[in-house]
Design an enzyme around this catalytic site. Sequence first.
Site, PDB file in Angstrom:
ATOM      1  CB  SER A   1       1.722   4.733   1.758  1.00  0.00           C
ATOM      2  OG  SER A   1       1.034   5.875   1.299  1.00  0.00           O
TER       3      SER A   1
ATOM      4  CE1 TYR B   1       3.320   7.311   6.437  1.00  0.00           C
ATOM      5  CE2 TYR B   1       2.696   7.975   4.213  1.00  0.00           C
ATOM      6  CZ  TYR B   1       2.461   7.224   5.347  1.00  0.00           C
ATOM      7  OH  TYR B   1       1.363   6.380   5.397  1.00  0.00           O
TER       8      TYR B   1
HETATM    9  N1  NAD Z   1      -4.950   6.544   6.476  1.00  0.00           N
HETATM   10  C1  NAD Z   1      -4.341   6.595   5.301  1.00  0.00           C
HETATM   11  O1  NAD Z   1      -4.711   7.367   4.408  1.00  0.00           O
HETATM   12  C2  NAD Z   1      -3.178   5.690   5.026  1.00  0.00           C
HETATM   13  C3  NAD Z   1      -2.736   5.528   3.697  1.00  0.00           C
HETATM   14  C4  NAD Z   1      -1.648   4.700   3.430  1.00  0.00           C
HETATM   15  C5  NAD Z   1      -1.018   4.039   4.456  1.00  0.00           C
HETATM   16  N2  NAD Z   1      -1.457   4.223   5.744  1.00  0.00           N
HETATM   17  C6  NAD Z   1      -0.757   3.499   6.803  1.00  0.00           C
HETATM   18  O2  NAD Z   1      -1.694   2.648   7.449  1.00  0.00           O
HETATM   19  C7  NAD Z   1      -1.222   2.348   8.768  1.00  0.00           C
HETATM   20  C8  NAD Z   1      -2.355   2.532   9.758  1.00  0.00           C
HETATM   21  O3  NAD Z   1      -2.687   3.891   9.782  1.00  0.00           O
HETATM   22  P1  NAD Z   1      -4.138   4.469  10.130  1.00  0.00           P
HETATM   23  O4  NAD Z   1      -4.533   5.341   9.000  1.00  0.00           O
HETATM   24  O5  NAD Z   1      -5.048   3.374  10.565  1.00  0.00           O
HETATM   25  O6  NAD Z   1      -3.743   5.456  11.315  1.00  0.00           O
HETATM   26  P2  NAD Z   1      -3.995   5.437  12.887  1.00  0.00           P
HETATM   27  O7  NAD Z   1      -3.238   6.623  13.389  1.00  0.00           O
HETATM   28  O8  NAD Z   1      -5.445   5.338  13.153  1.00  0.00           O
HETATM   29  O9  NAD Z   1      -3.303   4.093  13.375  1.00  0.00           O
HETATM   30  C9  NAD Z   1      -1.920   3.956  13.608  1.00  0.00           C
HETATM   31  C10 NAD Z   1      -1.753   3.078  14.839  1.00  0.00           C
HETATM   32  O10 NAD Z   1      -0.353   2.837  15.018  1.00  0.00           O
HETATM   33  C11 NAD Z   1      -0.048   2.978  16.400  1.00  0.00           C
HETATM   34  N3  NAD Z   1       1.365   3.280  16.565  1.00  0.00           N
HETATM   35  C12 NAD Z   1       1.997   4.469  16.325  1.00  0.00           C
HETATM   36  N4  NAD Z   1       3.305   4.374  16.632  1.00  0.00           N
HETATM   37  C13 NAD Z   1       3.521   3.105  17.063  1.00  0.00           C
HETATM   38  C14 NAD Z   1       4.665   2.390  17.522  1.00  0.00           C
HETATM   39  N5  NAD Z   1       5.873   2.984  17.618  1.00  0.00           N
HETATM   40  N6  NAD Z   1       4.514   1.100  17.887  1.00  0.00           N
HETATM   41  C15 NAD Z   1       3.301   0.495  17.821  1.00  0.00           C
HETATM   42  N7  NAD Z   1       2.185   1.110  17.393  1.00  0.00           N
HETATM   43  C16 NAD Z   1       2.297   2.403  17.020  1.00  0.00           C
HETATM   44  C17 NAD Z   1      -0.980   4.076  16.880  1.00  0.00           C
HETATM   45  O11 NAD Z   1      -1.130   4.078  18.293  1.00  0.00           O
HETATM   46  C18 NAD Z   1      -2.255   3.738  16.119  1.00  0.00           C
HETATM   47  O12 NAD Z   1      -3.067   2.820  16.838  1.00  0.00           O
HETATM   48  C19 NAD Z   1       0.003   3.251   8.984  1.00  0.00           C
HETATM   49  O13 NAD Z   1       1.178   2.507   8.745  1.00  0.00           O
HETATM   50  C20 NAD Z   1      -0.163   4.318   7.914  1.00  0.00           C
HETATM   51  O14 NAD Z   1       1.073   4.901   7.558  1.00  0.00           O
HETATM   52  C21 NAD Z   1      -2.516   5.015   6.045  1.00  0.00           C
END
Ligand code: NAD
Length: 249
Positions: free
Chosen positions: A140, A155
């Site tokens: 991230s 985080y």
């Molecule tokens: N959305 C943003 O702005 C952003 C920015 C940078 C990084 N990220 C990263 O992108 C990734 C995806 O996030 P997103 O924004 O699509 O969010 P999201 O919440 O839509 O998706 C996260 C997914 O991970 C699953 N999950 C959670 N804990 C878990 C576990 N212990 N084992 C297996 N699966 C698990 C959830 O059920 C969900 O389907 C994450 O790693 C997040 O930190 C997101």
Amino acid sequence: MLLSGKTAIISGAASKRGIGLATARRFAAEGARVAILDIDAAAAAEAAASLGDGHIGLGCNVADKTSCNDAVAQVARQFGVIDILINNAGITQPVKLLDITPEDWERIQDVNLKGVLFLSQAVIPHMRARKSGSIACMSSVSAQRGGGIFGGPHYSAAKAGVLGLAKAMAREFGADGIRVNCVTPGLIGTDITAGKLTDEMKAKILEGIPLNRLGTAEDVAGIYTFLASDLSAYVTGAVIDVNGGMLIH
Ligand SMILES: NC(=O)c1ccc[n+]([C@@H]2O[C@H](COP(=O)([O-])OP(=O)(O)OC[C@H]3O[C@@H](n4cnc5c(N)ncnc54)[C@H](O)[C@@H]3O)[C@@H](O)[C@H]2O)c1
């Protein structure tokens, strides 16, 4: 098609508006068979079915080594080979440093960082046996700029850990034909922040984004596709920003 005949595991790909499912859709459209591994087993099965025939959705807690081993063994049985691993699962929490409890710290490190280790440990032997594989890990912009957007310091620390872990894996497994890279998204509109960002917070964030919009899940899916495909055959240990210019360095 960029991923014709390939097989891919994507963690955290069950959430409907998430980066993982957008990536699964893109991979399927590019000709890959996809295994969605998510803590929510029912949602994972539903998400896999929504991609069409031949895809798999399994319950898997990436923070649990046995759960990772079991899920990967099942994918290997059904697909035969594993070409691509996308370590995408993650959770966040908006909290200030002095308010982080030991439990918060554990939970955030476990899913975001330890999860990358456990799932990679389960998949790499399959890739190493064929001297071929591509792994992409979710970090991230928060790791690079020290948070300040949504997730707390724990985080940022976990996502910074992912950068180090992925680079070390790239170094260790290059000779085995396995590439390991990271993506560092800025703010992407998904459920991870849904309802928790006020309009005021959003406006302030947009002021710092040259492309003047939040990212979409598809923006990140495109970079994962590039890293999974042979277009990036000579790219390993790299970190690709997907942040609209929020951080230019
Ligand atoms: N959305 C943003 O702005 C952003 C920015 C940078 C990084 N990220 C990263 O992108 C990734 C995806 O996030 P997103 O924004 O699509 O969010 P999201 O919440 O839509 O998706 C996260 C997914 O991970 C699953 N999950 C959670 N804990 C878990 C576990 N212990 N084992 C297996 N699966 C698990 C959830 O059920 C969900 O389907 C994450 O790693 C997040 O930190 C997101």
